[in-house]
Scaffold this active site. Structure first.
Site, mmCIF file in Angstrom:
data_model
loop_
_atom_site.group_PDB
_atom_site.id
_atom_site.type_symbol
_atom_site.label_atom_id
_atom_site.label_comp_id
_atom_site.label_asym_id
_atom_site.label_seq_id
_atom_site.Cartn_x
_atom_site.Cartn_y
_atom_site.Cartn_z
ATOM 1 N N GLU A 46 20.627 -13.852 -2.510
ATOM 2 C CA GLU A 46 20.188 -13.727 -1.360
ATOM 3 C C GLU A 46 18.761 -13.430 -0.744
ATOM 4 O O GLU A 46 18.272 -12.764 -1.575
ATOM 5 C CB GLU A 46 20.957 -13.134 -0.320
ATOM 6 C CG GLU A 46 22.702 -13.363 -0.357
ATOM 7 C CD GLU A 46 23.544 -12.227 0.491
ATOM 8 O OE1 GLU A 46 24.543 -12.378 0.624
ATOM 9 O OE2 GLU A 46 22.883 -11.116 0.807
ATOM 10 N N GLU B 152 0.869 -1.223 0.019
ATOM 11 C CA GLU B 152 0.055 0.196 -0.015
ATOM 12 C C GLU B 152 0.857 1.246 -0.044
ATOM 13 O O GLU B 152 0.470 2.180 -0.632
ATOM 14 C CB GLU B 152 -0.981 -0.022 1.150
ATOM 15 C CG GLU B 152 -1.959 -0.818 1.106
ATOM 16 C CD GLU B 152 -2.748 -1.638 2.469
ATOM 17 O OE1 GLU B 152 -3.466 -2.295 2.587
ATOM 18 O OE2 GLU B 152 -2.117 -1.231 3.274
ATOM 19 N N CYS C 82 -19.706 7.502 18.937
ATOM 20 C CA CYS C 82 -20.923 7.337 19.754
ATOM 21 C C CYS C 82 -20.719 8.085 20.968
ATOM 22 O O CYS C 82 -19.826 7.464 21.886
ATOM 23 C CB CYS C 82 -21.507 5.794 20.010
ATOM 24 S SG CYS C 82 -23.017 6.052 21.200
ATOM 25 N N CYS D 81 -25.835 5.188 15.947
ATOM 26 C CA CYS D 81 -25.283 4.051 16.570
ATOM 27 C C CYS D 81 -25.761 2.903 16.492
ATOM 28 O O CYS D 81 -27.071 2.707 17.034
ATOM 29 C CB CYS D 81 -24.765 4.472 18.094
ATOM 30 S SG CYS D 81 -24.203 3.050 19.097
ATOM 31 N N SER E 100 19.417 2.487 -0.480
ATOM 32 C CA SER E 100 18.394 1.754 -0.419
ATOM 33 C C SER E 100 18.621 0.759 -1.605
ATOM 34 O O SER E 100 19.703 0.700 -2.219
ATOM 35 C CB SER E 100 17.216 2.739 -0.728
ATOM 36 O OG SER E 100 16.289 1.914 -0.980
ATOM 37 N N LEU E 101 17.690 -0.157 -2.134
ATOM 38 C CA LEU E 101 17.937 -1.022 -3.062
ATOM 39 C C LEU E 101 16.953 -0.792 -4.117
ATOM 40 O O LEU E 101 15.766 -0.442 -3.717
ATOM 41 C CB LEU E 101 17.869 -2.566 -2.719
ATOM 42 C CG LEU E 101 19.031 -3.296 -2.225
ATOM 43 C CD1 LEU E 101 18.462 -4.448 -1.491
ATOM 44 C CD2 LEU E 101 20.147 -3.319 -3.113
ATOM 45 N N LYS F 143 15.781 -11.358 0.993
ATOM 46 C CA LYS F 143 15.833 -10.005 1.453
ATOM 47 C C LYS F 143 15.226 -10.168 2.947
ATOM 48 O O LYS F 143 13.869 -10.436 2.902
ATOM 49 C CB LYS F 143 15.134 -9.065 0.559
ATOM 50 C CG LYS F 143 15.206 -7.892 0.942
ATOM 51 C CD LYS F 143 14.694 -6.712 -0.099
ATOM 52 C CE LYS F 143 14.938 -5.182 0.161
ATOM 53 N NZ LYS F 143 14.241 -5.009 1.419
ATOM 54 N N LYS G 166 22.858 -9.525 -6.499
ATOM 55 C CA LYS G 166 23.979 -8.906 -6.486
ATOM 56 C C LYS G 166 24.902 -9.180 -7.570
ATOM 57 O O LYS G 166 25.231 -10.415 -7.645
ATOM 58 C CB LYS G 166 24.498 -8.629 -5.031
ATOM 59 C CG LYS G 166 23.663 -8.613 -4.005
ATOM 60 C CD LYS G 166 24.247 -8.663 -2.604
ATOM 61 C CE LYS G 166 23.321 -8.374 -1.530
ATOM 62 N NZ LYS G 166 23.595 -8.412 -0.189
ATOM 63 N N CYS H 18 -24.349 3.912 26.322
ATOM 64 C CA CYS H 18 -24.428 2.929 25.135
ATOM 65 C C CYS H 18 -24.128 1.729 25.583
ATOM 66 O O CYS H 18 -23.022 1.439 26.009
ATOM 67 C CB CYS H 18 -23.647 3.335 23.994
ATOM 68 S SG CYS H 18 -23.749 2.291 22.758
HETATM 69 S S1 IVH Z 1 22.432 -5.789 0.299
HETATM 70 C C1 IVH Z 1 22.099 -0.873 -0.388
HETATM 71 N N1 IVH Z 1 21.250 -7.787 0.985
HETATM 72 O O1 IVH Z 1 17.474 -4.150 2.596
HETATM 73 C C2 IVH Z 1 22.819 -1.659 0.288
HETATM 74 N N2 IVH Z 1 20.209 -5.750 1.706
HETATM 75 O O2 IVH Z 1 16.371 -1.963 0.615
HETATM 76 C C3 IVH Z 1 22.941 -3.130 -0.309
HETATM 77 N N3 IVH Z 1 18.209 -6.033 3.194
HETATM 78 O O3 IVH Z 1 18.796 -1.405 4.171
HETATM 79 C C4 IVH Z 1 22.026 -4.013 0.587
HETATM 80 N N4 IVH Z 1 18.318 -8.468 3.100
HETATM 81 O O4 IVH Z 1 19.141 -3.704 5.322
HETATM 82 C C5 IVH Z 1 21.224 -6.411 0.885
HETATM 83 N N5 IVH Z 1 20.067 -9.982 1.621
HETATM 84 C C6 IVH Z 1 20.492 -8.476 1.586
HETATM 85 C C7 IVH Z 1 19.242 -7.986 2.357
HETATM 86 C C8 IVH Z 1 19.233 -6.582 2.223
HETATM 87 C C9 IVH Z 1 17.713 -7.212 3.486
HETATM 88 C C10 IVH Z 1 17.805 -4.843 3.586
HETATM 89 C C11 IVH Z 1 19.123 -3.963 3.931
HETATM 90 C C12 IVH Z 1 18.903 -2.588 3.143
HETATM 91 C C13 IVH Z 1 17.686 -2.729 2.250
HETATM 92 C C14 IVH Z 1 17.700 -2.018 1.226
#
Ligand code: IVH
Length: 724
Positions: A158, A80, A479, A461, A127-128, A160, A343, A484
């Site tokens: 890996e 969301e 209400c 109500c 971030s990713l 997430k 990665k 109530c």
């Molecule tokens: S690699 C940007 N590997 O996801 C740095 N991140 O959206 C590369 N996360 O804050 C991060 N599992 O804490 C990586 N296997 C994983 C992950 C992972 C969870 C989290 C991480 C980061 C967020 C990015």
């Protein structure tokens, strides 16, 4: 009914357009690679509706960012949230120069709470980028191959992990600092909390992997995730429910909330786990590993927890297969994951690819679509809570969903129903938020019955027939009738609950019958019940009546803090009730309490105390009905345990004794302190106000020092006891 405990306080607001977007199941990517429409020529004015919507989205998203990152109490699901963000980014791309009252939403949220020292990361924590389709993953691979100028790429895949990101600094092999992501540049220093978990080694092991000594960098920021297992989530929630505290909505909130606690001793009581997978700062740079498999081996050799069985894949097709495997196994994992991370494995290649302002170009997160099911809306029922808030509840055609039958889901309020344009008979899409909470996320308009009509929220109500009203700026209908029947029943149920007066045998049905048939109008009426009256109530026989009367009688001796909690005062949960009971130690004190005392007594950790909490509480305590109830409870002798006395030299103190005291046995000192008005506990926690330390003190002394609890010795205790 169980699932209801986990309903979020507020569900998202949707435009019909967003609802339709969601129905397409795949959300538009928000990534830099997502492709946005070309900006319109300059001078093109945005229509007021667009300006308004952008302003609204910015406000909503900022509010959700705050709930998610800072308070760790999100109200909406990730999907969301992503949909709101996608809608905003789409509109912003279309109208790039738009200025609204609300400031633009930063790309990365901020989890800093203001309660911890700030720590500046050496390398930012970004971030990713996210993908949800194979095409998007292939596009990522194309960009990688293009940038590197070759086709053979190794990917490391890996899970997430769905928890809270952490950066662990080791200097010359020693653990020196743990920090949250914060705004990416600076995070909260949560070193003490991470230490309390006991899962990070103080010193990196000097070890051997593959027959070679693993190097120890001069400095490294190890990046990983702190998370909670489903088992721990359930264990703690069961405890919270019996304590009358609000349960965590999902394991992620549990992990994030725990790491932001201000008391390391409390953190130590929860099993938060860690997984390490990356690095930020790395000195010297040329000491870095050649690839992610090598780094994984180093992490394990150093003694840090790592991802189990990650996979090295040749090419994007193998990587996609690994992502699918992780998706298939997701249901069997003991902890939550919300995707997989692909990665580029070779560090040299990653260096070439580099970073955008928000994310690495060498990695991408595959986000799993949250599980969804379609079913029919049979009706909308209403619950009236103890505060008078009227909550609509969707009654659904039962649907098997992730191993459980879902037949109800909260709709939160009238706005929500209107936004979804929800109509009885509609086919709706239900999604599990955080894998736990069923939420309606959209309506399938194509299947709408022809004769359906917009849903009209009732004006009266459903319990007492009185008028419903909305406070300005609030979405909830109330209400206002304190008599109530449903409100009264819920109020009494709360008063009798195990964390409050603990009156056994007062389940919802019995309470409703007492209100309906025995003239019970308030909590104090319970203490006026007799066997004859009870026997006249449907469903109550001799035995039940006798048990109930005994339990009601026993509850008169409940501790004061339980009475305070049982009153159900606005903003006062179990934890604040303890502070309030200590600040206002008896009925008289509570009747006289003022703002200053409240603020001093209640600002006790957690999220701080807002002016509105104090205002609401004082307003409630000023009401004639509340004052009347307090006086009647006092006169009925409810809450007469020693701690209620509120007198004695140790009144209001929560004391722990550690070590042996010269002149008293443990039982003697406990009895003396209780007689002096103290509550005596065995373990130092956030509520402890005094530690008495004797000879050979235990770990309580250290904990008290860490928490800043005053420590006195036996001589000082004697002096205080003799004060009166
Ligand atoms: S690699 C940007 N590997 O996801 C740095 N991140 O959206 C590369 N996360 O804050 C991060 N599992 O804490 C990586 N296997 C994983 C992950 C992972 C969870 C989290 C991480 C980061 C967020 C990015």
């Amino acid at each position: 009914m169980f699932a209801f405990r986990f309903l979020p306080r507020r569900l998202p607001r949707f435009t019909p357009l967003t609802a339709l977007l969601l129905l397409t199941v795949v959300l538009p990517a928000t990534t830099a690679f997502g492709g946005s429409p070309p900006p319109l020529p300059a001078g093109h004015e945005a229509p007021p509706a667009v300006v308004e919507r952008i302003d609204e989205l910015r406000r909503e998203i900022a509010r959700h960012d705050d709930l998610y990152f800072r308070l760790a109490e999100p109200e909406i699901t990730d999907a969301e949230y992503d949909a709101l963000k996608a809608e905003l980014r789409r509109l912003e791309a279309e109208w790039p120069d738009i200025v609204t009252d609300a400031p633009p939403v930063p790309e990365i949220g901020d989890d800093r709470t203001g309660f911890f020292p700030t720590h500046r990361h050496i390398a930012p924590m970004l971030s990713l980028d996210k993908v949800t389709t194979e095409e998007e993953l292939e596009a990522f691979d194309r960009r990688v191959r293009q940038a590197l100028g070759r086709d053979a790429i190794n990917y490391w895949v890996e899970p997430k992990f769905d928890g809270i990101a952490v950066s662990l600094t080791f200097e010359n092999g020693r653990f020196t600092r743990a920090a949250t992501r914060g705004n990416g540049e600076e995070g909260d220093d949560i070193t003490a909390n991470v230490r309390a978990l006991g899962i990070v080694p103080e010193v990196l092991r000097r070890a051997v992997a593959d027959g070679r000594a693993v190097p120890g960098p001069d400095l490294i920021e190890i990046r990983g995730e702190l998370f909670a297992s489903y088992e721990e989530f359930e264990r703690l929630n069961a405890a919270r429910v019996t304590e009358g505290e609000r349960p965590f909505a999902n394991p992620r909130n549990l992990a994030a909330g725990t790491m932001k606690l201000r008391e390391p001793a409390e953190v130590a009581e929860r099993r938060i786990e860690l997984v390490c997978f990356g690095w930020g700062g790395f000195v010297p740079e040329d000491g870095r590993p050649a690839d992610l498999r090598g780094f994984h081996e180093w992490l394990a050799a150093w003694g840090l927890p790592v991802v189990e069985e990650p996979e090295m894949m040749r090419g994007i097709e193998e990587a996609m297969a690994a992502v699918r495997r992780i998706g298939d196994e997701r249901g069997e994992l003991p902890f939550p994951i919300d995707g997989a991370v692909v990665k580029v494995a070779a560090v040299e290649d990653a260096d070439v690819l580099g970073w955008s302002t928000t994310a690495p170009r060498w990695a991408v997160a595959w986000k799993f679509a949250p599980p969804r099911a379609a079913t029919r809306l049979r009706g909308i029922a209403f619950q009236v809570g103890r505060t008078g808030a009227v909550t609509p509840v969707a009654e659904l055609e039962p649907v098997e969903f992730e191993g459980a039958t879902v037949e109800r889901s909260s709709l939160h309020n009238a706005d929500e129903i209107a936004r979804l344009d929800l109509r009885i008979g509609d086919t709706v899409l239900v999604e599990k938020a955080g894998d736990i909470i069923p939420v309606i996320v959209g309506v399938d308009r194509a299947q709408r019955p022809e004769d359906s009509e917009p849903f009209a929220f009732p004006a009266l109500c459903p319990s007492c027939g009185g008028p419903l009203h909305r406070q300005p700026g609030r979405a909830v209908h109330f209400c206002g009738n304190r008599e109530c029947p449903e409100r009264v029943a819920r109020t009494i149920e709360h008063f009798a609950s195990s964390a409050a007066l603990n009156i056994r045998g007062l389940g919802p049905r019995t309470v409703e019958a007492l209100v309906r048939e025995a003239g019970v109008r308030s909590a104090v009426d319970l203490y006026r019940l007799d066997a004859e009256t009870l026997l006249g109530v449907s469903g109550i026989g001799e035995r039940t009546a006798a048990n109930l009367l005994a339990s009601i009688e026993a509850s008169r001796g409940a501790r004061w803090e339980r009475v305070v909690y049982g009153l159900g005062l606005p903003g006062i949960g179990a934890r604040r009730a303890r502070s309030l009971a200590a600040a206002a130690v008896d009925y008289e004190a509570l009747l006289d309490v003022d703002a200053e005392r409240l603020v001093a007594g209640l600002d006790d950790g957690g999220a701080g105390l807002s002016a509105s909490v104090v205002g609401d509480l004082l307003a409630e305590l000023a009401l004639p009905e509340t004052r009347q109830l307090l006086k009647e409870l006092r006169d009925a002798g409810v809450g007469s345990a020693p701690e209620l006395s509120g007198t004695g030299p140790l009144a209001g103190e929560v004391v722990v004794v550690t070590g042996s005291l010269p002149d008293w046995t443990r039982a003697e000192v406990v009895a003396l302190m209780e007689a002096a008005g103290a509550g005596v506990r065995s373990r130092v926690t956030g509520e402890t106000t005094l530690l008495v330390a004797g000879e050979r003190p235990g770990s309580n002394l250290e904990r008290a020092r860490a928490l800043g609890v005053p420590v006195i010795d036996a001589a000082e205790l004697r002096r205080r006891l003799e004060e009166n």
